[in-house]
Write a protein that holds these residues in place. Structure first.
Motif, mmCIF file in Angstrom:
data_model
loop_
_atom_site.group_PDB
_atom_site.id
_atom_site.type_symbol
_atom_site.label_atom_id
_atom_site.label_comp_id
_atom_site.label_asym_id
_atom_site.label_seq_id
_atom_site.Cartn_x
_atom_site.Cartn_y
_atom_site.Cartn_z
ATOM 1 N N THR A 41 24.667 32.908 5.724
ATOM 2 C CA THR A 41 25.520 34.125 7.061
ATOM 3 C C THR A 41 24.853 35.304 6.514
ATOM 4 O OG1 THR A 41 27.122 32.816 6.975
ATOM 5 C CG2 THR A 41 27.652 35.103 7.234
ATOM 6 N N HIS A 45 22.495 37.732 9.391
ATOM 7 C CA HIS A 45 22.610 38.984 10.018
ATOM 8 C C HIS A 45 22.178 39.817 8.958
ATOM 9 C CE1 HIS A 45 26.710 38.614 11.669
ATOM 10 N NE2 HIS A 45 26.846 37.252 10.773
ATOM 11 N N TYR A 50 19.741 37.254 15.809
ATOM 12 C CA TYR A 50 20.121 35.933 16.104
ATOM 13 C C TYR A 50 19.427 36.395 17.733
ATOM 14 C CZ TYR A 50 24.508 35.375 13.444
ATOM 15 O OH TYR A 50 25.424 35.452 12.098
ATOM 16 N N GLY A 142 25.372 30.799 15.291
ATOM 17 C CA GLY A 142 25.908 31.949 16.072
ATOM 18 C C GLY A 142 27.740 31.398 15.540
ATOM 19 N N LYS A 145 28.783 34.370 13.207
ATOM 20 C CA LYS A 145 28.259 35.944 14.183
ATOM 21 C C LYS A 145 29.055 36.325 13.824
ATOM 22 C CE LYS A 145 25.346 37.825 17.662
ATOM 23 N NZ LYS A 145 24.589 37.369 19.451
ATOM 24 N N THR A 146 29.772 36.972 13.937
ATOM 25 C CA THR A 146 31.259 37.537 14.522
ATOM 26 C C THR A 146 32.536 37.082 13.180
ATOM 27 O OG1 THR A 146 32.972 36.703 16.143
ATOM 28 C CG2 THR A 146 30.751 38.327 16.478
#
Length: 338
Positions: A41, A45, A50, A142, A145-146
């Motif tokens: 991760t 980032h 991405y 992803g 991703k958040t």
């Protein structure tokens, strides 16, 4: 300072598989998954991104990291089976018979929800790489991703573990099944977001050592209790791993120690992959401390076996891994120039 940690975890797996030290190796595999969740991760980032280009570069680096060393060990194993069949005393070690078995062994993608059930596996510990590759794929697409996506992933992983107790209460589905790896991976990914939202603390080496000792003690003694405490120890292990990864990420080291840590980290992967192969050669050629009728060893053999294992890994590190790393750095420089 993750290099030394990775090598210690690989050694713990050796202690389980070759010297019958219970549980520590199992807990270390889950620890590997959590560390991978955090690091994959982090680099998605902060290194690759991405975009389509970032996705491709991520996978090129993963392939270069995983497959050259693995394929060398695979080829040596095949040679050993052909030339010294009498030394092969592991039930999973025999020559693949069909195309699917060969593809599974070459790619490390074993077509089963519980990869270690697939036989043959020419490199027995490689079942865990099926789990790793599955979650590398999700992370690169992803899933972390958040923060929101990561939280949903973590929640679903917790629900999966709860569900195993109610619907299919078999320990395998909380350890070596592909979806069993989801919880430690998701915890590692969640840790990335904690490091982004909280102020990093100053950490002393003594604190890190204490937490690692706690991890070892929990692994060695947690399995001795009744079902409830035994299961609780598994999740306590993940929490200890979570804390230890956070502490190591915040720990500041000088360049000299960083180089040592990086060098020792090279040994984790070849140790993990080759320890069965070396045990088989050791048991057939040297044999000191051998448990009769197997390739496993008594603790009295730990020094001579370790010397053989480290010598083999030394050649892998210096002939394969370091050259691959140099090539990866060259690729990175070329990408930066574009």
């Amino acid at each position: 300072m993750f290099g030394i940690l990775r090598t210690l975890l690989a050694i713990n797996v050796v202690l389980l598989h070759i010297f019958n030290v219970p549980t520590l190796g199992n807990y270390s595999v889950s620890f590997f998954f959590l560390l991978s969740g955090f690091l994959m991760t982090l680099i998605m980032h902060e290194t690759y991104g991405y975009s389509f280009k970032g996705f491709n570069f991520f996978w090129l680096n993963r392939i270069l990291r995983l497959y050259p060393t693995y394929l060398i060990i695979l080829v040596v194993t095949i040679i050993a089976i052909i030339i010294f069949p009498q030394l092969i005393r592991h039930p999973d070690l025999f020559m693949p018979k069909g195309g699917i078995e060969w593809i599974a062994n070459i790619t490390m993608i074993y077509p089963n929800v519980v990869p270690h059930r697939i036989e043959p596996r020419l490199v027995p510990p490689s079942w865990a790489l099926t789990n790793e590759l599955f979650f590398y794929c999700l992370i690169s697409f992803g899933i972390s991703k958040t923060f929101k996506r990561t939280f949903i992933w973590l929640t679903l992983s917790v629900l999966y573990f709860i569900g195993t107790y109610y619907f299919y209460n078999i320990a395998t589905y909380r350890y070596s099944a592909i979806f069993a790896s989801s919880l430690p991976f998701a915890m590692g990914a969640s840790l990335y977001w904690i490091t982004k939202t909280r102020t990093l603390i100053n950490v002393r080496l003594f604190t890190i050592l204490l937490v690692y000792i706690l991890f070892v003690l929990n692994a060695l003694f947690g399995h001795r209790y009744g079902f409830f405490l035994k299961e609780l120890a598994i999740y306590f292990n993940m929490l200890i791993a979570f804390v230890l990864v956070y502490l190591l990420y915040t720990f500041k080291i000088n360049q000299r120690i960083k180089k040592i840590d990086s060098y020792l980290g090279y040994y984790s992967y070849p140790i993990y992959l080759s320890h069965y192969l070396i045990a088989i050669f050791y048991s057939g050629i040297i044999g000191y401390g051998l448990i009769e009728g197997s390739f496993k060893l008594k603790m009295t053999a730990i020094i001579p076996y370790s010397l053989v294992l480290l010598l083999f890994c030394f050649f892998i590190v210096h002939l394969i891994d370091k050259n691959i790393d140099a090539y990866k750095r060259k690729l990175k420089k070329q990408e930066l120039k574009k």
